[in-house]
Each structure stands twice: as C-alpha cells, then as structure tokens.
Design an enzyme around this catalytic site. Structure first.
Site, short mmCIF file in Angstrom:
data_model
loop_
_atom_site.label_atom_id
_atom_site.label_comp_id
_atom_site.label_asym_id
_atom_site.label_seq_id
_atom_site.Cartn_x
_atom_site.Cartn_y
_atom_site.Cartn_z
CB CYS A 1 -13.96 0.79 0.24
SG CYS A 1 -13.56 2.56 0.35
CD GLN B 1 -13.05 -2.39 -0.38
OE1 GLN B 1 -12.26 -2.29 0.54
NE2 GLN B 1 -14.21 -3.02 -0.24
NE ARG C 1 -9.95 -5.49 0.69
CZ ARG C 1 -9.23 -4.50 1.22
NH1 ARG C 1 -9.80 -3.53 1.89
NH2 ARG C 1 -7.91 -4.45 1.03
CG ASP D 1 -13.72 5.96 -0.91
OD1 ASP D 1 -13.65 5.75 0.32
OD2 ASP D 1 -12.71 6.07 -1.64
NE ARG E 1 -3.80 0.57 2.00
CZ ARG E 1 -4.98 0.51 2.62
NH1 ARG E 1 -5.17 1.13 3.77
NH2 ARG E 1 -5.97 -0.18 2.10
CG HIS F 1 -8.49 0.00 -2.57
ND1 HIS F 1 -7.64 -1.04 -2.25
CD2 HIS F 1 -9.19 0.27 -1.44
CE1 HIS F 1 -7.83 -1.37 -0.99
NE2 HIS F 1 -8.75 -0.60 -0.48
N1 NVA Z 1 -10.20 6.46 -1.20
C1 NVA Z 1 -9.83 5.99 0.12
C2 NVA Z 1 -10.00 4.51 0.22
C3 NVA Z 1 -9.76 3.97 1.59
C4 NVA Z 1 -9.86 2.46 1.68
C5 NVA Z 1 -8.40 6.40 0.42
O1 NVA Z 1 -7.54 6.26 -0.45
O2 NVA Z 1 -8.13 6.85 1.54
#
Ligand code: NVA
Length: 315
Positions: free
Chosen positions: A268, A132, A296, A225, A102, A129
């Site tokens: 998410c 997800q 997940r 989101d 990540r 992502h």
């Molecule tokens: N768009 C959000 C997703 C978190 C799982 C972020 O990048 O923080």
C-alpha cells in the site's frame, strides 16, 4: 432515507463490491464519463494523520467527478477535540455531498457516519483501510483476471488496518486470504470470524498462521505493509529491531519464490526497503505497486459515485 457509507470493507456485499470494481474499470478507461458531483458539489476530506496517495487520489477523484475537494487539516479542525465529532458531522453534512476522513479510532468514524446525513468514507483508521483494498482488488483483477478462487497472502503486522481490510475485502471477493504474522501481532479475532462468515458464502477461505512460508506458498498475490503504522512511531525501535517479531516476515526473493510462478507483489506504501520488503522485490519485475497506487484514484472515484447513487440525502 437510504444512506450508504464505506467504513469497513464489509460495508459492500460481494455483488456491490463487484459493481464498484466494474465501475472503476469503466472510469479508468473513460475518466470523465461520470459527472455526478457536477455543480461543483463539495466533498470534505479530513486528515488527522499523514497522507500522500490518499489526498492526491481523493482530490483527483472528486475533481474528476465534477466536484470540489475541500481538504481539511485535522490539526486545524480538531475534530473530536475542539468540538464533538457529532457537531462536526452535522456541519460538514449540510455543506458537503460526502465526507472522507482519515483518523485514529474507528468508533469516531462511525459517529461521523451517524450524524453527517451524507455518505462517509473511511480514508484509513487504526482498524481498516478499505479504500486501499478496493484499489488492490482492482489491480489484481487487471493483472490476473477474475478474482474468485485466487489466493492472496499478506505477511507482516497481522494486527494492523491493512491485515484487517485484506481479510474482509478478500473474503468478500471470493479470494482465499492468508495472513502470516508473529503470534504477538495476529489479526483481531472478531475480524477473522467475520471474514470466515463472509468466506463461507463466497467460496473463499481464511487462514491465519505464524509461518510466513505457509502463508505465501502457491499464492497468486503477496502483499505486505509497514511494520510501524501511523500512531505507533514510539514502538519503532522494538518493531524494527534485528531480533524484533517481524524479521521472519520480510518479503524477499526467497519468500517470493514460495509463491506461484506468476505471483504479483503489492504494497500500500509508504514502503521501508530493507524492513518489510527488500528493494529486489518492490523494485523488481513482480511488483505492481505503482499501478496499485494509481488505482486508488479510479477505485475511489467509482466508490464515491456508487455511494452517492445509492444514497438518498435529505435536503
Ligand atoms: N498500516 C499503515 C498503512 C499506511 C497506508 C498505517 O496505518 O500507517
């Protein structure tokens, strides 16, 4: 040498995505039936951003496959800061069956994949992502059956990683995908074009609009989101202001009423109740976010197993 990575949603073809989802359903039903990491083999899991679901689900997935999940705090490792990404990649690749990362820039993840010599998985970047969205498709399949021909509407920040991943993953699954977002926060033109290219082959369609109702009307799935993604904290006041760009895109009961009667709500997480979604929706009967979060684990287990099976790693 064949090496398969999962850096963005379209790294899996439609058939391959279906295979991974089939495998996820089988592993959910029989969790310890696949021991492909028996040894235990190490999987390196690096975090340069905050995490909860992703850490827990990857640790569970690797352990469930018989492996050892080595979680690395990015602040300690300083990947690309303390030493070059390519060096870290070669070090991790010699001691790991796979690398999960990540981070911020997609380009760094691509560099990791170029040098690691083992499968590399995107555990969230600024751009995508994809783990997800695999879990989300799995959830929709469980709730509504076959994915092809369904309609998924995502509303909110159309320029973020989730919007981009929904575009690619949905098109791959043959799901009609709609993004409703303010003109100032629309998806990348390149991602939309790629989603349209995939959709043309799978029978899906792509719609990007700046009207939330147009996006959601008749949809089978409504998703949103956070309006402030990780790394954007300094923009929080302008993004969350009552005259901010996202106010018309809040998922409340009135917006949900525009969707199909059987429509399900996904997020998410983490969720900011009162901003991108109301408590009445996320804590209400159409919300399936806890099943989505659990999935997940199953989706990533299937993904790791599939990537390892389709990769020949040189000794
Ligand atoms: N768009 C959000 C997703 C978190 C799982 C972020 O990048 O923080």
């Amino acid at each position: 040498m064949t090496l398969r990575h999962f850096l963005r949603d379209d790294d899996l073809t439609p058939d391959e995505q279906r295979e991974v989802l089939d495998r996820a359903l089988a592993l959910k039903a029989d969790p310890f039936s696949d021991r492909c990491l028996e040894g235990p083999q190490t999987v390196s899991i690096l975090f340069d951003k905050q995490t909860l679901r992703t850490q827990v689900s990857f640790v569970g997935a690797v352990s469930g496959l018989g492996g050892f999940p080595m979680v690395v705090d990015g602040r300690l490792a300083g990947v690309g800061v303390r030493e070059p990404v390519a060096d870290v990649a070669r070090i991790l690749g010699r001691q790991s069956a796979a690398v999960v990362w990540r981070t911020f820039e997609q380009a760094k993840l691509e560099e990791m994949a170029e040098y690691a010599g083992v499968p590399v998985v995107n555990a969230l970047t600024d751009d995508f992502h994809p783990c997800q969205t695999l879990a989300d498709l799995l959830t929709v399949r469980e709730l509504l059956g076959d994915l092809a021909g369904r309609t998924l509407a995502y509303v909110g920040d159309g320029a973020n990683n989730m919007a981009h991943s929904y575009l690619l993953a949905s098109a791959t699954a043959g799901v009609h995908v709609r993004v409703g977002a303010p003109p100032s926060h629309q998806p990348s033109a390149a991602v939309v074009a790629r989603a349209e290219e995939i959709a043309a082959r799978t029978g899906a369609s792509v719609l990007v609009t700046d009207d939330a109702v147009t996006a959601v009307r008749g949809a089978d799935v409504v998703a949103t989101d956070t309006w402030v993604s990780m790394g954007q904290e300094e923009e929080s006041d302008t993004r969350h202001g009552t005259d901010g760009p996202f106010e018309p895109f809040r998922v409340d009961e009135a917006l949900m009423a525009q969707a199909a009667d059987h429509a399900v709500f996904l997020h998410c997480l983490p969720a900011y109740r009162g901003h991108e979604v109301t408590s009445a929706v996320i804590d209400g009967p159409r919300s399936h976010v806890w099943q989505e979060a659990e999935n997940r684990l199953h989706a990533q287990k299937a993904l790791l197993s599939w990537l390892l099976e389709h990769s020949e790693v040189s000794a």
